[in-house]
Write an enzyme that holds these catalytic residues in place. Structure first.
Site, PDB file in Angstrom:
ATOM      1  CG  HIS A 168     -34.498  26.582 -23.694  1.00  0.00           C
ATOM      2  ND1 HIS A 168     -33.597  26.487 -24.717  1.00  0.00           N
ATOM      3  CD2 HIS A 168     -34.532  25.349 -23.129  1.00  0.00           C
ATOM      4  CE1 HIS A 168     -33.123  25.256 -24.778  1.00  0.00           C
ATOM      5  NE2 HIS A 168     -33.673  24.536 -23.820  1.00  0.00           N
ATOM      6  CG  ASP A 225     -27.296  24.545 -31.000  1.00  0.00           C
ATOM      7  OD1 ASP A 225     -28.264  25.315 -31.115  1.00  0.00           O
ATOM      8  OD2 ASP A 225     -27.425  23.328 -30.773  1.00  0.00           O
ATOM      9  CG  HIS A 230     -28.422  26.704 -24.017  1.00  0.00           C
ATOM     10  ND1 HIS A 230     -29.282  27.759 -24.115  1.00  0.00           N
ATOM     11  CD2 HIS A 230     -28.847  25.790 -24.932  1.00  0.00           C
ATOM     12  CE1 HIS A 230     -30.188  27.497 -25.058  1.00  0.00           C
ATOM     13  NE2 HIS A 230     -29.941  26.313 -25.563  1.00  0.00           N
TER      14      HIS A 230
END
Ligand code: BG6
Length: 467
Positions: A168, A225, A230
């Site tokens: 995202h 994670d 990201h």
């Protein structure tokens, strides 16, 4: 098949945490903007009915972002629900029935990765998969081999153009703004290279812990994670070359090249930390060695960046919540003594607000003689309340068949190549006190001049000539 709009959205894991925190708010926003007007089918194994799912959606919206009565009513009208075991073919027959004559559904797997293979296979067997798209969530696998295996499973049922790997961060406007800053400003190109930049830091700080996701987090850790996905996306935007065209593959080609040029991380270039109290969280092992903090030093062996260290730091229970990039400039070959040159930098803050700041030295106004200070020239704005959230943006893009905001398989594999060897080495995990900037051992992986901590004002530091 590309460039058609999906005529139904199916989300597996409809009763789960991701749906509750992110998906319902995005669906309501899409409806409100007029971007979603097709059946939305939730699937889960919870023994629920449609009314219960609607109630869950209402509760989710009340807690996350607010309920908009008109949009919610429309969303409720689009919602359908299928309850059943993902192993059981009858769940998928029921899904096919709910899909009615939809020919191009988008299936969003908001479920634990261990279930991906089963669901993908059942979709293919049940005829829910033909003409469809599939959307999967990061982390894509937990190492290189499992990422490749997952890819094989996905490609067994869908074409690459119909597979959407959600990270995202790619849907965040602030992350894309890094590209706008670099490629819309001719002056940026002049200094954005090894000749002018001494080091680059990326910090993703969160002042909260694992928020009830202990079970997931303990199997994952900070590197899997947020770093491998990201923050590598942020890194790629910072370090990539200008794409030769603006289509999604030209952009993604340049991003992969950045990762290809990154050396595999060595033990000496990683510090892992764990906040005190983490082991008391639900779902976390009492002797857990999982990191809730990581700092890594990377080298990018490209023409533009060779010799410039990139530092990435991320963690839970840090003093603030903020994602920020600070690039420090080399010192000029000035007649001014080195000790007086307090420093130039470029600061790009990605959240909570979006800031571009240039730290520049000038003569300090309230001092005599050769006293310098760094002051920032800054452009900053907070996201508008009605701005699209990253999830809304990526879900809409996937339903439109636009792959630009999604991770490509070669990229995912390169990212694993960089982190996997050191992840498998059981490096020490050092404890740190909550609300501090990580363990003391971070000294080993620290940029020249120290980390720039968001919120600690470095601007206006004054250095003056010793008497
Ligand atoms: C998720 C991670 O992908 O991103 C979380 O699993 C993290 O641990 C979150 O908190 C951060 O994203 P955002 O958009 O809230 O900054």
């Amino acid at each position: 098949m590309t460039n058609f709009q999906s005529d139904a959205l199916v989300f597996f894991g409809a009763t789960g945490d991701l749906a509750y925190k992110k998906i319902f708010p995005s669906l309501q926003a899409m409806v409100k903007r007029g971007h979603l007007n097709v059946p939305v089918v939730g699937v889960a194994k919870a023994g629920w009915n449609l009314d219960q799912l609607r109630a869950r959606a209402k509760d989710s919206l009340e807690k996350h972002g607010g309920l908009d009565a008109t949009a919610f009513e429309k969303l409720v009208g689009l919602l359908r629900y299928v309850d059943g075991d993902y192993q059981d073919p009858s769940t998928f027959s029921a899904l096919r029935q709910e899909l009615k004559d939809a020919k191009r559904p988008a299936h969003y797997l908001a479920i634990p990765p261990v279930l991906f293979e089963t669901v993908v296979q059942r979709l293919a067997e049940s005829n829910c998969g033909s003409g469809a798209r599939v959307i999967v969530e990061k982390p894509f696998g937990h190492d290189l081999a499992s990422a490749q295996e997952l890819n094989k499973v996905l490609l067994g049922a869908f074409g690459e153009a119909d597979i959407f790997r959600i990270d995202h961060y790619l849907g965040k406007r602030a992350v894309n703004n890094v590209l706008a800053f670099r490629f819309a400003n001719a002056f940026a190109e002049a200094f954005w290279n090894r000749n002018y930049i001494e080091s680059v830091e990326i910090t993703m700080a969160e002042d909260f812990g694992v928020q009830g996701r202990g079970g997931f987090y303990d199997q994952t850790g900070t590197i899997r994670d947020v770093v491998q996905n990201h923050l590598f996306q942020v890194l790629s935007n910072l370090a990539m070359e200008p794409p030769v065209r603006s289509d999604s593959d030209s952009i993604r080609d340049e991003k992969v090249k950045v990762l290809r040029a990154v050396a595999t991380i060595e033990e000496k270039d990683l510090v892992r930390g764990q906040f005190r109290g983490y082991r008391d969280e639900n779902g976390v092992a009492k002797d857990s060695q999982t990191e809730t903090f990581a700092a890594v030093k990377l080298e990018i062996n490209s023409w533009r960046w060779k010799g410039v260290p990139f530092y990435i730091r991320a963690g839970k229970c840090l003093p603030t919540t903020c994602t920020e990039i600070v690039a420090k400039f080399r010192k000029p070959p000035s007649l001014i003594p080195d000790s007086l040159l307090v420093g130039n930098h470029l600061r790009l803050r990605l959240s909570p607000e979006i800031t571009i700041a240039m730290g520049m030295m000038s003569l300090a106004p309230n001092a005599e003689g050769l006293a310098l200070q760094t002051g920032e020239m800054m452009a900053s704005h907070s996201p508008r309340a009605d701005e699209m959230d990253a999830y809304e943006r990526v879900l809409g893009s996937a339903m439109d068949g636009d792959s630009t905001l999604f991770a490509r398989e070669d990229y995912v594999e390169e990212a694993w190549r960089i982190v996997e060897p050191v992840l498998k080495k059981n490096t020490p995990v050092y404890q740190y006190a909550p609300q501090t900037w990580g363990p003391a051992e971070i000294d080993r992986v620290t940029p020249p001049g120290g980390w720039s901590n968001p919120g600690e004002k470095k601007a206006f530091a004054v250095a003056s000539e010793a008497a």
